[in-house]
Structures are given as structure tokens and as C-alpha cells.
Design a protein around this motif. Structure first.
Motif, short mmCIF file in Angstrom:
data_model
loop_
_atom_site.label_atom_id
_atom_site.label_comp_id
_atom_site.label_asym_id
_atom_site.label_seq_id
_atom_site.Cartn_x
_atom_site.Cartn_y
_atom_site.Cartn_z
N SER A 83 0.83 -1.21 0.00
CA SER A 83 0.00 0.00 0.00
C SER A 83 0.87 1.26 0.00
CB SER A 83 -0.95 -0.02 1.19
OG SER A 83 -0.24 -0.18 2.40
N ALA A 84 0.32 2.37 0.42
CA ALA A 84 0.93 3.69 0.21
C ALA A 84 2.27 3.85 0.91
CB ALA A 84 -0.05 4.77 0.70
N ASP A 85 3.02 4.85 0.40
CA ASP A 85 4.26 5.35 1.03
C ASP A 85 5.40 4.33 1.02
OD1 ASP A 85 2.99 7.75 1.62
OD2 ASP A 85 2.28 7.03 3.56
N ILE A 86 5.51 3.50 -0.02
CA ILE A 86 6.67 2.60 -0.11
C ILE A 86 7.94 3.45 -0.15
CG2 ILE A 86 7.85 0.89 -1.57
CD1 ILE A 86 5.03 0.27 -2.72
N GLY A 87 8.89 3.12 0.70
CA GLY A 87 10.17 3.83 0.69
C GLY A 87 10.07 5.30 1.02
N TRP A 88 9.07 5.65 1.80
CA TRP A 88 8.92 7.05 2.22
C TRP A 88 10.17 7.49 2.98
CZ3 TRP A 88 7.92 8.88 7.41
CH2 TRP A 88 7.52 10.22 7.47
N LEU A 89 10.80 8.58 2.53
CA LEU A 89 12.04 9.08 3.13
C LEU A 89 13.16 8.03 3.11
CD1 LEU A 89 10.76 11.15 6.19
CD2 LEU A 89 12.08 12.02 4.28
N ASN A 90 13.19 7.23 2.06
CA ASN A 90 14.25 6.23 1.96
C ASN A 90 15.61 6.90 2.07
OD1 ASN A 90 15.62 3.83 1.53
ND2 ASN A 90 15.36 3.86 -0.70
N ALA A 91 16.45 6.36 2.96
CA ALA A 91 17.75 6.97 3.21
C ALA A 91 18.90 6.08 2.77
CB ALA A 91 17.88 7.30 4.70
N GLY A 92 18.62 5.06 1.95
CA GLY A 92 19.73 4.25 1.45
C GLY A 92 19.41 2.78 1.29
N GLY A 121 1.03 4.54 -7.52
CA GLY A 121 -0.13 5.42 -7.44
C GLY A 121 0.16 6.90 -7.58
N THR A 122 -0.80 7.70 -7.14
CA THR A 122 -0.74 9.16 -7.23
C THR A 122 0.43 9.72 -6.44
OG1 THR A 122 -3.13 9.26 -7.46
CG2 THR A 122 -2.03 11.26 -6.72
N ARG A 123 1.02 10.75 -6.99
CA ARG A 123 2.12 11.49 -6.35
C ARG A 123 3.34 10.60 -6.05
NH1 ARG A 123 -2.12 14.99 -4.36
NH2 ARG A 123 -1.63 17.10 -5.07
N SER A 124 3.50 9.54 -6.79
CA SER A 124 4.71 8.75 -6.62
C SER A 124 5.92 9.57 -7.06
CB SER A 124 4.61 7.46 -7.45
OG SER A 124 3.65 6.59 -6.89
N GLY A 125 7.00 9.41 -6.34
CA GLY A 125 8.22 10.16 -6.66
C GLY A 125 8.18 11.62 -6.30
N SER A 126 7.12 12.07 -5.62
CA SER A 126 7.03 13.49 -5.27
C SER A 126 8.09 13.85 -4.25
CB SER A 126 5.63 13.82 -4.73
OG SER A 126 5.34 13.05 -3.59
N LEU A 127 8.65 15.04 -4.40
CA LEU A 127 9.63 15.59 -3.46
C LEU A 127 10.89 14.71 -3.32
CD1 LEU A 127 7.28 16.93 -0.66
CD2 LEU A 127 8.72 18.29 -2.14
N MET A 128 11.21 13.90 -4.34
CA MET A 128 12.50 13.21 -4.32
C MET A 128 13.61 14.26 -4.33
SD MET A 128 12.01 9.95 -6.90
CE MET A 128 13.74 9.50 -6.79
N LYS A 129 14.74 13.95 -3.71
CA LYS A 129 15.82 14.93 -3.60
C LYS A 129 17.16 14.23 -3.63
CE LYS A 129 14.47 14.96 1.26
NZ LYS A 129 13.17 14.33 0.98
N HIS A 130 18.22 14.99 -3.77
CA HIS A 130 19.55 14.40 -3.89
C HIS A 130 20.57 15.24 -3.15
CE1 HIS A 130 23.29 13.46 -6.57
NE2 HIS A 130 23.28 12.75 -5.46
N ASP A 131 21.21 14.63 -2.16
CA ASP A 131 22.33 15.25 -1.47
C ASP A 131 23.58 14.92 -2.27
OD1 ASP A 131 24.44 15.99 0.17
OD2 ASP A 131 23.42 15.39 2.02
N PRO A 132 24.30 15.93 -2.79
CA PRO A 132 25.47 15.65 -3.63
C PRO A 132 26.55 14.82 -2.95
CG PRO A 132 24.83 17.96 -3.80
CD PRO A 132 24.02 17.36 -2.69
N LEU A 133 26.54 14.74 -1.62
CA LEU A 133 27.54 13.94 -0.92
C LEU A 133 27.24 12.45 -0.97
CD1 LEU A 133 28.12 16.14 2.26
CD2 LEU A 133 29.51 16.05 0.18
N PHE A 134 26.06 12.08 -1.45
CA PHE A 134 25.65 10.68 -1.50
C PHE A 134 25.13 10.35 -2.90
CE2 PHE A 134 25.18 12.20 2.80
CZ PHE A 134 25.82 11.21 3.55
N ASP A 135 25.02 9.05 -3.20
CA ASP A 135 24.47 8.64 -4.48
C ASP A 135 23.01 9.07 -4.58
OD1 ASP A 135 26.86 7.47 -5.19
OD2 ASP A 135 26.29 5.49 -4.41
#
Length: 769
Positions: A83-92, A121-135
């Protein structure tokens, strides 16, 4: 592999219990988990092995937020859909869902990999971000995604393969990539409704193909569809979405902010109904009227603990400050505004309540306030500049009466003190042992009162007729006759008892009252201890002091009697006094050939005019110390107390009488103790008792609670240089400039004296109507 089945019969394990079970197993060293879930949340979240080993979770029937905040080294494989929020705020972490994913998959992902083997579903991938110090985070979807996908995307890589999605107009759903400012979205198939004001669609470059081709096999193997590789690697079917650069984005017509806010946005501005918007931009760190808090210099607003505890209200912190400034004579004269007996009482017999709660005790030991009084015993003060022409009579030459006379004389009134004894001083002269109160000190201080113009009339017994005569000849009368009638309880044999007050008076006159060798003293207050000491001085071999309650005498007085060999006994209830001693209520005999009682005294007020009410033998004045028009009272005639209590009451009665003589209202001075939390003692270095200076040099240790000690700490610590020191005749004053002050509160936090206070800024903001 550690297995957890979350269903036991008809009972379902809660999410909390499941997570606790996983943590417990992890603590035992488990690294592989098989979880038969039933919709529990947050499975496989922010976990790590104590030895850094990788963790693997095989999950069936996962609930929301599977792999939320997942950390590097963790792999989660979900059989079927989630269901919803798979990998929400995934940190690695590496998260694989072999079926469909719900809404907001990979939402806010910042690192790691998320694979979905179906649709998202809806809004998948929203607000993804990238810290240049990490992959960069990676998000792959085999089929398609719902509306608003990749909304406000700021970084990372998303791949939508478009498999089995020919029936959809857009494999990216409706309004995809709205607000996108970073990252790349690769997609295969058609995609309509992508935000043109934020993004652009481009064909793949060689590096794009290399990335997709290199990762495709891992993705398809993970979701169990390796047979689709050939179908999904026709790169002519692929495109990518990237955000527009700032220069590429459409620009609005240039307009000034004032015009936009006042006209285009809302006519008159959005708050025009409640304020006149001046369009001032308020900085994060504000000065002036926009400060949230403002400093207030509250010098002298609160009483220091020493001043608050002193019933004579002597501001000892001000004495120390004057000494610190080198104004020595002024410091020694200051105490004479409150008491004419700084040497006799403060420096000799007072228990020095001022020192009990001295803030300096939180650092080492109290400031030497009691001893400081001795330096004022020989100081003279100037005569009053003008006389009022008013005459005041004081009946009683003890601590309260002489204090009242001293204060009234200094205010310009003519004062006459009537005393029944042949000497002035009351109990200070008649009762307190010379060993405790030096005769020469008392004599000098009584003479100083006379030098102020106070007339002494001794050997004058006042009855009703005499009182009437005195009242007719004076503009006001202060009654301060004290308590000189010893209380005696009528036990059987009480006629054998010697009154303690008479006993002490006889000793102070140089007489030697006849007593036996074994003395019993009834009463363990300070007077009882004085009697015991006097008895030993007359040759007593054993003194036993008894009381019905815990002894009320000062600790030092009790210790002195014990050092002489005296015995303190309580509780002891007397039943009878005999020739052999005292028989107690429980039938015991305390042997003694002399019994002296010292359980307190009451006043002799037979002389007061009819109509002045007494309660239990004491006067009950109004709040202005008045018992009748022009008649005031102070000291033990109101209630028994210490000498310092009598001095404080005598001063207030004098001020009340002065107000009466001037036809003014009497306003008693209130005292508010400074809150302890306002003091900052870190400024002071701890010293040992052997390092404590003489009382006259102890000003460096005095913290000066509530009164500025002119230490410059606020001046030096203000980060904006907003504080200014103004020198004046009565000491320095510190002011804060509103135009520079930012309301940070450093001045209040660092002030050792608690003088600065931070208050809510009450200045009205003219912005509002």
C-alpha cells in the motif's frame, strides 16, 4: 532466517508489537527475517545490525510505509503488492515490491533504490531529492504511475517503463512533474499533461542509454520479469523529462512590489481591513518596536534575600556597594537610616536572619553582614536641617522606643523618651548578659540618640493620669513599653519559682541573687539560655533546662549552655514544684533547689486610656501602627519578638507618626524578594572560609542581589553595543537603546545581580489600526 507470523488464530499482532519483536531479534544478532504480515506499518524501517551486517526482509501482506526511512545495508523484498508510502524518506535501503505500489511511493526519497514490479499510485516520486555527498536515489516502476507524479521533484532518478500501459494516454498520469526543479524522469511510451512551464522533454543521450541499459537487468531480475528485457530496451521508445533552467522559465511582466501588493494582488493590500500596510520588510533579527522582548533595568525593584529577611529592612547589599565604590563613611551611615543599634543588635545579639538565605551561600558562605554592623556603632550623622515644631513623646526606652525616637528626631521633631528604669536601653540594658552585648557599645549608641536631640527622662512610671498629662503636652505619643511581666503558670508550689526576667535584671545591675547549686530553668528559649548562663556565673553546679516543645533558642546559645555542662530536656510537662525540684506529669522528679521560669513575658498596659482595646493583654494597632488618633505603638506591646523585630516596628511606627503630624497618608514600604532564578552566580569565584576577608572588605563577595554592583558585565556582553553606562551622583545607571537592541536577553542572562529583566514588548505597532 527469523520468521514472524503476525496472525495467531483470530488475533492480529499490532504494528508496535511487531516492530518490537524485530528489534529484539536484531539485538540477538538476527540478520534475515521472513514476516507473514497482516497490514502492519513501517516494516524494515531505520534499522542496523550492531556489527554492520546487511539485513534482509522478506515480507508478505505489508501495510503502509514499508521501508520508510530505510538505511543503507537493508534490503526489503515484498511478495505481491504494497500500500501507500513505499520507501517514504528512503535513506539508502534497497526496496523491491514485486506487485503494485500504492500512492506516494518513493515520496521524499533521498537515497537508495526502490523497485516496483507493477503500477505506482498518485504522487509517486514526489519531493525526491539528492544530497550531492551521496548517491542519487533511484525509483523504477515497471508499468505506469498515477497523477501528480514527481511533483516538486528536486533530485534523483525515476524510471517508468510503460509496460502493459498502452491503454493510458500518459504513463506518467495527469499533471506530472509540476514544480519540478531537479532530477531526471525517464519514461517509455506516451506522456501527456506534463508541466510545460516547469519542464521539457528530450530524447535520450548516449549516457542516458548507458545508465538504463546497465540497470535494466538488475531491475527486471529483482521484480521477477527478466523476460521483458528485449521488449523494454528499444531506446527509440524512450524519452526523458528534465526541469527548465531559470533562464528558460517564462518570466512575468516586471512590476514593483508595492504596486503588485497594493493593486494587482488585492486592492489596498490583503490586510487593508485591519491595518495600513507600509510594506516594511521586518528582519529576522529586529530592533525597536518589532522586538519580541525588551530589556528593562529594574535596579532596586526587588529586595535582596538579606534585606527581605531582615525585619528592619536594612539593605546590606547597598552598604557593600558603597564600600566597593570607596564611599566608606556613607556606607556606615546608611544602616543608621534603619536602626540606631547596628553594633548592639546587628553586630552582637541579632541571629542575623539576613545571612540565612544569602545568595552567596550557593557559591561558598554568606557575606559577613552581621559583623558589618559593628563598623557603624561609632559613626555620627548630621542633625536634621530643619525642625518641624512638633513634639512627640515615646513611652519606653527599649529597642522599639529608642528606634522610634531616633527616626522622629532625624525627621526634625522634638522627642522625649520616658523610661521607668534608671537607665535607657530596655532589655538590652536590663536583661541581655554583658557577655553577649558589650556595655560600652550600647552606651555609645544610646548616647548617639541623645546627641540627635532626643531628651531622656528616666525613673518615670506612667499610669493613666501621667499618660493623659503626656498626651496633652505632645502632638503624638508612641507606646513602646515592651514586655516586663514574667509569665508564671499556677502549678502547685509556683510561689517557689523565681521569675527569669527579675533574675536577669538583678545580674545586669551587678547584684548576686541567691540561688542553690542545682538549678532548673523552665523554658528553653534565648531568655532561658541567658538564665542558665547567669546561673553558672553565680556558682551553680548543675543547670537543667526543660521545655514542653523543641527548644526555640538559637543554636549557638544552646551550644554555649551545653558547653558549660547544662542539660536540655524536652518534652517535659510540669505537674508540681516542690522543695526537692519539679515533679513531671508522668511522676518523675527532676531534682533542683532553685527553679527559675523563663517562658515569656506580657506587657503592663494598665496606663493606656480607656477605649483602647487589648487582645490577650497586647495592643492591636491598625495598619498604620495607630491605636487611637495620635497614639502609636511598636515592639513587644503588639507581639513578643526579637530585638530586630522591635527595631523594624519602631521605625515604621515613627514614619506613621510623622505622616500623622504632617497630615499625610502613611504608606508602608512593601518588599518583594528577588526571584532566585534571576541571579547568575557564575561570575563569582568560590573561596574557602580561610580566604574570607574582614567584613569591611567583603564587598567583593557580595552579589548585590537586585541592586546594580556596576560590574559592567552587561555593557561588555551586549552583542549590539546597545547598552550605555550613565554616571550619576547616586551611582551608575545603565540604559538600552531600542534602535540597537535586538532583545536577545544576554544582558539579563549574564547580570549577576538580577537587575536586567526581559519583558514582552508592549510598544504598540502603528501598522495596525
Amino acid at each position: 532466517m527469523f520468521k514472524i507470523n503476525t496472525i495467531d488464530g483470530n488475533n492480529r499482532m499490532s504494528t508496535q508489537d511487531l516492530l518490537e519483536s524485530i528489534n529484539a531479534a536484531l539485538a540477538q544478532g538476527e540478520t534475515e527475517f521472513y514476516i507473514e504480515a497482516a497490514g502492519q506499518h513501517d516494516i524494515g524501517g531505520p534499522l542496523w545490525h550492531p556489527e554492520g551486517k546487511p539485513l534482509t526482509f522478506l515480507v508478505k501482506n505489508a501495510g503502509q510505509r514499508v521501508g520508510s526511512m530505510c538505511l543503507p545495508g537493508t534490503e526489503i523484498i515484498v511478495e505481491g503488492s504494497a500500500s501507500a508510502d513505499i520507501g517514504w524518506l528512503n535513506a539508502g535501503g534497497r526496496i523491491v515490491v514485486k506487485g503494485d505500489g500504492g500512492d506516494t511511493a518513493a515520496h521524499c526519497a533521498a537515497a537508495g533504490t526502490i523497485y516496483v514490479g507493477g503500477r505506482a499510485g498518485t504522487r509517486s516520486g514526489s519531493l525526491m531529492k539528492h544530497d550531492p555527498l551521496f548517491d542519487a536515489p533511484e525509483f523504477w516502476v515497471l508499468k505506469n504511475v498515477g497523477s501528480f507524479a514527481f511533483e516538486f521533484m528536486g533530485g534523483g532518478i525515476a524510471v517508468v517503463c510503460g509496460y502493459d500501459s498502452e491503454q493510458f494516454d500518459s504513463v506518467l498520469g495527469d499533471r506530472a512533474c509540476t514544480g519540478m526543479v531537479g532530477g531526471i524522469v525517464y519514461f517509455r511510451g506516451s506522456a501527456g499533461g506534463i508541466s510545460a512551464k516547469d519542464t521539457k522533454i528530450l530524447p535520450l543521450a548516449a549516457e542516458d542509454i548507458a545508465y538504463l541499459d546497465g540497470k535494466m537487468e538488475d531491475f527486471l531480475n529483482a521484480v521477477g520479469r527478466p523476460e521483458l528485457r528485449t521488449e523494454l530496451t528499444d531506446w527509440q521508445e524512450w524519452h526523458k523529462v528534465v526541469p527548465l533552467s531559470y533562464d528558460e522559465r517564462p518570466k512575468k511582466a516586471n512590476t514593483d512590489l508595492f504596486s503588485f501588493r497594493n493593486s494587482a494582488w488585492v486592492p489596498g493590500s490583503i490586510f487593508s481591513d485591519v491595518c495600513d500596510d507600509d510594506f516594511t520588510v521586518i528582519d529576522t533579527v529586529a530592533t525597536g518596536e518589532y522586538r519580541r522582548r525588551v530589556p528593562v533595568w529594574e535596579n532596586g525593584k526587588y529586595s535582596a534575600p538579606c534585606e527581605f529577611n531582615c525585619t528592619a529592612s536594612i539593605p546590606s547589599q547597598q552598604r557593600f556597594n558603597l564600600l566597593r565604590d570607596g564611599r566608606i563613611e556613607e556606607a556606615y551611615r546608611l544602616v543608621l537610616e534603619y536602626t540606631p543599634f547596628p553594633g548592639s543588635v546587628c553586630g552582637a545579639v541579632c541571629p542575623n536572619l539576613c545571612m540565612d538565605d544569602c545568595t552567596r551561600k550557593t557559591v561558598d558562605i554568606s557575606a559577613q553582614i552581621g559583623k558589618l554592623g559593628r563598623y557603624s556603632s561609632a559613626v555620627d550623622v548630621p542633625m536634621p536641617e530643619a525642625e518641624t515644631g512638633k513634639h512627640v513623646a515615646v513611652i519606653g526606652g527599649g529597642a522599639a522606643g529608642l528606634t522610634a525616637a531616633w527616626q522622629l528626631a532625624r525627621l526634625g521633631h522634638k522627642v522625649t523618651v520616658f523610661e521607668a528604669d534608671e537607665k535607657m536601653g530596655g532589655k538590652m540594658e536590663q536583661v541581655i548578659p554583658r557577655s553577649r552585648l558589650p556595655q560600652e557599645t550600647l552606651t555609645r549608641e544610646i548616647a548617639r540618640i541623645a546627641a540627635m536631640g532626643v531628651a531622656y527622662k528616666t525613673g518615670v512610671s506612667v499610669d493613666k493620669e501621667k499618660f493623659t498629662s503626656i498626651k496633652e503636652c505632645h502632638d503624638a505619643v508612641v507606646v513602646a513599653t515592651g514586655t516586663h511581666v514574667t509569665k508564671v503558670i499556677p502549678w502547685p508550689g509556683h510561689e517557689r519559682i523565681i521569675k527569669g526576667l527579675d533574675f536577669l535584671k538583678a545580674i545586669n545591675k551587678g547584684e548576686k541573687p541567691a540561688i542553690g547549686k542545682q538549678i532548673i530553668v523552665i523554658g528553653c528559649g534565648n531568655s532561658g539560655m541567658d538564665v542558665a548562663v547567669g546561673a553558672y556565673g553565680l556558682g551553680a553546679e548543675q543547670v537543667t533546662c526543660i521545655d514542653v516543645q523543641r527548644p526555640a533558642a538559637f543554636a549557638a546559645e544552646l551550644a554555649h549552655v551545653k558547653a558549660l555542662g547544662g542539660e536540655i530536656c524536652w518534652p517535659v510537662f510540669t505537674k508540681e514544684v516542690t522543695d526537692e525540684g519539679i515533679i513531671t506529669q508522668d511522676g518523675k522528679l527532676i531534682k533542683g533547689d532553685t527553679v527559675i521560669i523563663a517562658i515569656g513575658e506580657v506587657p503592663d498596659l494598665d496606663f493606656v486610656p480607656d477605649g483602647i482595646a487589648l487582645e490577650r493583654g497586647f495592643l492591636q494597632p491598625a495598619g498604620n501602627y495607630s491605636v487611637a488618633p495620635g497614639i502609636f505603638t511598636a515592639g513587644d506591646t503588639i507581639r513578643p519578638g526579637r530585638l530586630v523585630d522591635a527595631i523594624g516596628a519602631g521605625r515604621e511606627a515613627a514614619l506613621a507618626a510623622d505622616a500623622y503630624l504632617r497630615s499625610a497618608a502613611y504608606m508602608p514600604a512593601g518588599k518583594i524578594r528577588i526571584p532566585a532564578e534571576r541571579m547568575s552566580t557564575a561570575y563569582f569565584k568560590k573561596c574557602h572560609s580561610c580566604d574570607v576577608p574582614d567584613a569591611s572588605g567583603d564587598y567583593a563577595r557580595c552579589i548585590s542581589c537586585g541592586t546594580c554592583r556596576d560590574c559592567h558585565m552587561c555593557l561588555k556582553s551586549c552583542p549590539e553595543n546597545a547598552i550605555t553606562r550613565l554616571a550619576g551622583e547616586n551611582g551608575a545607571e545603565y540604559v538600552s537603546d531600542p534602535a540597537s537592541c535586538i532583545g536577545c536577553g544576554i544582558c539579563a542572562g549574564i547580570c549577576p545581580c538580577g537587575v536586567w529583566n526581559m519583558e514582552t514588548n508592549a510598544e504598540p505597532i502603528k501598522f495596525y489600526r
